[in-house]
Structure formats: structure tokens, C-alpha cells
Design a protein around this motif. Sequence first.
Motif, PDB file in Angstrom:
ATOM      1  N   LYS A  16     -17.383   6.011   8.268  1.00 53.42           N
ATOM      2  CA  LYS A  16     -17.910   6.492   6.994  1.00 53.42           C
ATOM      3  C   LYS A  16     -16.783   7.090   6.139  1.00 53.42           C
ATOM      4  O   LYS A  16     -15.797   7.592   6.672  1.00 53.42           O
ATOM      5  CB  LYS A  16     -18.952   7.599   7.219  1.00 53.42           C
ATOM      6  N   PRO A  17     -16.954   7.061   4.831  1.00 54.81           N
ATOM      7  CA  PRO A  17     -16.053   7.836   3.984  1.00 54.81           C
ATOM      8  C   PRO A  17     -16.421   9.311   4.123  1.00 54.81           C
ATOM      9  O   PRO A  17     -17.450   9.650   4.720  1.00 54.81           O
ATOM     10  CB  PRO A  17     -16.353   7.318   2.584  1.00 54.81           C
ATOM     11  N   ALA A  18     -15.607  10.176   3.567  1.00 54.35           N
ATOM     12  CA  ALA A  18     -15.912  11.618   3.585  1.00 54.35           C
ATOM     13  C   ALA A  18     -15.179  12.285   2.437  1.00 54.35           C
ATOM     14  O   ALA A  18     -14.147  11.798   1.966  1.00 54.35           O
ATOM     15  CB  ALA A  18     -15.505  12.244   4.915  1.00 54.35           C
ATOM     16  N   LEU A  39     -13.860   6.022  -2.017  1.00 56.47           N
ATOM     17  CA  LEU A  39     -14.994   6.311  -1.135  1.00 56.47           C
ATOM     18  C   LEU A  39     -15.762   5.045  -0.783  1.00 56.47           C
ATOM     19  O   LEU A  39     -16.155   4.835   0.369  1.00 56.47           O
ATOM     20  CB  LEU A  39     -15.923   7.330  -1.797  1.00 56.47           C
ATOM     21  N   GLY A  77     -14.382   3.142   1.945  1.00 59.84           N
ATOM     22  CA  GLY A  77     -14.392   3.800   3.245  1.00 59.84           C
ATOM     23  C   GLY A  77     -13.316   4.835   3.451  1.00 59.84           C
ATOM     24  O   GLY A  77     -13.180   5.386   4.554  1.00 59.84           O
ATOM     25  N   HIS A  93     -11.234   8.499   3.017  1.00 54.31           N
ATOM     26  CA  HIS A  93     -11.559   9.920   2.982  1.00 54.31           C
ATOM     27  C   HIS A  93     -10.844  10.527   1.789  1.00 54.31           C
ATOM     28  O   HIS A  93      -9.614  10.433   1.685  1.00 54.31           O
ATOM     29  CB  HIS A  93     -11.131  10.598   4.281  1.00 54.31           C
ATOM     30  N   ILE A 112     -21.745   8.415  -4.073  1.00 54.23           N
ATOM     31  CA  ILE A 112     -21.573   7.901  -2.708  1.00 54.23           C
ATOM     32  C   ILE A 112     -21.841   9.040  -1.741  1.00 54.23           C
ATOM     33  O   ILE A 112     -20.996   9.929  -1.553  1.00 54.23           O
ATOM     34  CB  ILE A 112     -20.146   7.343  -2.478  1.00 54.23           C
ATOM     35  N   GLU A 113     -23.008   9.071  -1.152  1.00 51.34           N
ATOM     36  CA  GLU A 113     -23.334  10.149  -0.220  1.00 51.34           C
ATOM     37  C   GLU A 113     -22.535   9.991   1.067  1.00 51.34           C
ATOM     38  O   GLU A 113     -22.479   8.913   1.659  1.00 51.34           O
ATOM     39  CB  GLU A 113     -24.828  10.181   0.053  1.00 51.34           C
ATOM     40  N   CYS A 114     -21.909  11.071   1.487  1.00 50.92           N
ATOM     41  CA  CYS A 114     -21.063  11.068   2.673  1.00 50.92           C
ATOM     42  C   CYS A 114     -20.875  12.504   3.141  1.00 50.92           C
ATOM     43  O   CYS A 114     -21.230  13.445   2.427  1.00 50.92           O
ATOM     44  CB  CYS A 114     -19.708  10.412   2.358  1.00 50.92           C
ATOM     45  N   GLU A 119     -19.498  20.233   9.014  1.00 52.58           N
ATOM     46  CA  GLU A 119     -19.968  19.603   7.780  1.00 52.58           C
ATOM     47  C   GLU A 119     -20.659  20.634   6.886  1.00 52.58           C
ATOM     48  O   GLU A 119     -21.473  21.430   7.354  1.00 52.58           O
ATOM     49  CB  GLU A 119     -20.937  18.469   8.109  1.00 52.58           C
TER      50      GLU A 119
END
Length: 305
Positions: free
Chosen positions: A130-132, A198, A201, A203, A238-240, A262
Motif C-alpha cells: 500500500k502507499p502511505a 501515492l 504505490g 510512500h 487516495i485513502e492510505c 497509524e
Amino acid sequence: MRTGLQLRDVTKPLGQAAVGALTIGILRAARHFDPTKTANLFARITRSIGPMMREQKTGRANLTAAFPEKSPAEIETILAGVWDNLGRVGAEFAHLDHIWNYDPARPEASCIEIDRRSYELFTQLRLDGKPALIFASHLANWELPALAAVAHGLDTAILYRRPNIASADRIIQDMRAVKMGTLIPAGRDAPLRLAEALKSGQHVGMLVDQYLTNGVEVTFFGRKTRANPMLARLLRQIECPIHGVRVIRLPGQRFRGELSEEVKPVRDAAGQINIQGTMQAVTSVIEGWIREYPDQWLWLHRRWR
């Protein structure tokens, strides 16, 4: 009047060129000396000249408002630490390409230490696909969180602010680019480029603790200020996961890197990301960091206006 303005227009580029040349010279020269001795020297210099600069008054006012319970002597002690830290940051910048020395197999021999939970979180971010969004603040050496991300194998895009002097910008970019992933300069197209990072993918990392005139209102040390909402707006697209990273300065020219759990975004009744609420959550994390190490944060800018 016009003659004065014309003279200023002519001399300003010359002044910037001189400052740029001096910056380049200092950075290049510092690379040839022992990093620890150079950091100690720079710290002594800034501790000596800092109190004579106008930023001293800004820092004192900020600290007095943020910590009303502290005595004037305690405030001055913190301020001395702020100048000390700033000098060390300047010296360390010349060694960015090799300052991050962390070996999980031999932590005692490394100048960086990472606690077990932070190491687990870095590993999780690297492997979850996942992206972050990763935020940091002007705490200790604020260049190091970007190095931490890349050192732990994260494909990272970093938002940064260009220096006003073009010649200094070039050498600073070269130093940062060695181990900092993709560098995205702040500007009109930055939100689009960060969103694309994002989506691919990556960060995305950014400093989020400076005042922004058109930002969203947040409370910081009990006082209203304005924060850049870019992180929360990107999250709407983009939810991450959101995490904070800080690198604390330790005795003996060592550092401790920490990745937060998180940080949950705030949502409105419809479930959409609440921009102001999310930035308040992020700001509160940063305030907690600073309360632990007040002498390592950059109190010298106007955070409240």
C-alpha cells in the motif's frame, strides 16, 4: 527612489550569488572534516551568535507562550539547546549521504538506533503493498526521517522546499538525492505529483509543522494557528495509512528513529475525511513529540500569527 530600487535590483542577485557561493564552500569544506568535531564546532558558533539574532526574541516569545509554567531560566536553557541543535543540523547536512548508519544485527555499533516496534512498522509499510502518508516535523535533524524511510526499503517521494538561492539549491538537491528517494519541490504542481506518487504505490513524506496563511485552523500548545492541509487533502483522494516519523538527537552524536502507530483520520458524518480534524490529529502528535524534547524543535519561526 527609483534609483534606489534599480540599485537594489542590481545588487540583490550579486548578494544571493555570494551567499550561494559561501554555502557551497562551507558544505564542501565540511565534508573533509570529522563529522562529530564539525558538529560540535557549528553548535558552539550558533550558541554564541544565535542570542544576538532577532530570531532569539521570536523563540523566547514562542516558548513563554507554549510553556507558561516554565521559569525564564528554563526558557533560556531550552533556547540555548535550540541554537545548539540548529548548528549541528547545518554540520550534519554535509554528511547526509553517509550519516544514516543503522545495522539491526549490530545496533550497539550504529549511530542510529531503532526500537523494535518502529522496525516492525517500517517492515509492515514495506511489505503491505500500500502507499502511505508519512509526516515529520522540524525536530532534531529534520532531514533524517527521509533517510530513515529509504534505509528501510520504502519507495518514497519527499516534498521539499527549494532554497531561494539557485546555486545553493543545486548542491543541496545533490546531497539530498543520494538516499532520499524521489524529491518533489513545493509548488503549484506538487499536489498533483504527490497524488500520482501515492497512486503508483509510493510512500509520500512531508514536514507539516510550519504556519500556512491559507491553512486550516488547528490548536497547537493551546493556541490557534494554521496548518498546511495538503496531507489530509491527499488522503481524500487516495485513502492510505498515516504515520509520523521522528528522529531524536541522543548524546554522543547518536540518534533514535521512531515510527508512530497509524494515526487515524477524522471523518465527517458521511464518512468523508475531515480536513481540519485530521490535521488537528497530526498536529497533536507533533505537539506530544515536542513536549518531550522542547530544545530539539525549531522555535525560531512564527508558528502563531
